[in-house]
Design a protein around this motif. Structure first.
Motif, PDB file in Angstrom:
ATOM      1  N   ILE A   2      -6.219   8.163  -3.726  1.00 13.34           N
ATOM      2  CA  ILE A   2      -4.181   8.386  -3.887  1.00 13.34           C
ATOM      3  C   ILE A   2      -4.671   8.661  -4.865  1.00 13.34           C
ATOM      4  N   CYS A  22       5.684  10.989  -9.921  1.00  9.72           N
ATOM      5  CA  CYS A  22       4.991  10.642  -9.653  1.00  9.72           C
ATOM      6  C   CYS A  22       4.903   9.225  -8.919  1.00  9.72           C
ATOM      7  N   ASP A  24       5.964   8.136  -5.637  1.00 11.13           N
ATOM      8  CA  ASP A  24       5.482   7.532  -4.846  1.00 11.13           C
ATOM      9  C   ASP A  24       3.953   7.127  -4.586  1.00 11.13           C
ATOM     10  N   LEU A  25       3.537   8.105  -5.260  1.00  9.00           N
ATOM     11  CA  LEU A  25       2.155   8.002  -5.140  1.00  9.00           C
ATOM     12  C   LEU A  25       1.587   6.838  -6.215  1.00  9.00           C
ATOM     13  N   LYS A  26       2.358   5.849  -6.828  1.00  2.78           N
ATOM     14  CA  LYS A  26       2.217   5.008  -7.796  1.00  2.78           C
ATOM     15  C   LYS A  26       1.995   4.014  -6.677  1.00  2.78           C
ATOM     16  N   ILE A  27       3.196   4.491  -5.828  1.00  5.95           N
ATOM     17  CA  ILE A  27       3.533   2.853  -4.971  1.00  5.95           C
ATOM     18  C   ILE A  27       2.882   2.452  -4.224  1.00  5.95           C
ATOM     19  N   LYS A  28       2.089   3.628  -3.393  1.00  2.00           N
ATOM     20  CA  LYS A  28       0.926   4.347  -2.282  1.00  2.00           C
ATOM     21  C   LYS A  28      -0.210   2.933  -3.192  1.00  2.00           C
ATOM     22  N   LEU A  29      -0.614   3.475  -4.480  1.00  2.00           N
ATOM     23  CA  LEU A  29      -1.452   3.256  -5.206  1.00  2.00           C
ATOM     24  C   LEU A  29      -1.665   1.638  -5.959  1.00  2.00           C
ATOM     25  N   ASP A  30      -0.359   1.110  -5.688  1.00  2.00           N
ATOM     26  CA  ASP A  30      -0.527  -0.106  -6.075  1.00  2.00           C
ATOM     27  C   ASP A  30      -0.392  -1.003  -4.954  1.00  2.00           C
ATOM     28  N   ARG A  31      -0.005  -0.564  -3.391  1.00  2.00           N
ATOM     29  CA  ARG A  31      -0.457  -1.427  -2.107  1.00  2.00           C
ATOM     30  C   ARG A  31      -1.586  -0.595  -1.748  1.00  2.00           C
ATOM     31  N   CYS A  32      -2.429  -0.196  -2.125  1.00  2.00           N
ATOM     32  CA  CYS A  32      -3.574   0.326  -1.926  1.00  2.00           C
ATOM     33  C   CYS A  32      -4.162  -1.276  -2.596  1.00  2.00           C
ATOM     34  N   GLN A  35      -3.801  -4.492  -1.201  1.00  2.00           N
ATOM     35  CA  GLN A  35      -4.570  -4.495  -0.087  1.00  2.00           C
ATOM     36  C   GLN A  35      -5.980  -4.960  -0.106  1.00  2.00           C
TER      37      GLN A  35
END
Length: 68
Positions: A2, A22, A24-32, A35
């Motif tokens: 990601i 970008c 959507d990718l930032k949101i995925k990165l933050d979730r990752c 976790q």
């Protein structure tokens, strides 16, 4: 993976990144990252519990042997 996609997005969209290109990718990165941090926090907490138990046992053992 990601992170690489996010960096690529920033390179490919130097101006668009300021307008949500970008996001959507930032949101995925933050979730990752969130976790990963939670897993590390849990592991550190478990390690801390074990250490505290060992310390208590050590102190108890020394208190018994010191009073004799």
């Amino acid at each position: 993976m990601i992170i690489e996609l996010f960096q690529k997005c920033h390179v490919e969209h130097p101006v668009g990144k300021f307008f949500g290109e970008c996001t959507d990718l930032k949101i995925k990165l933050d979730r990752c990252f969130r976790q990963e941090k939670a897993l590390k926090r849990k592991a550190n907490f478990e390690e801390s519990k074990k250490f505290k138990e060992q310390l208590r046992a050590f102190r108890k053992e020394n208190a018994v042997s010191g009073s004799q």
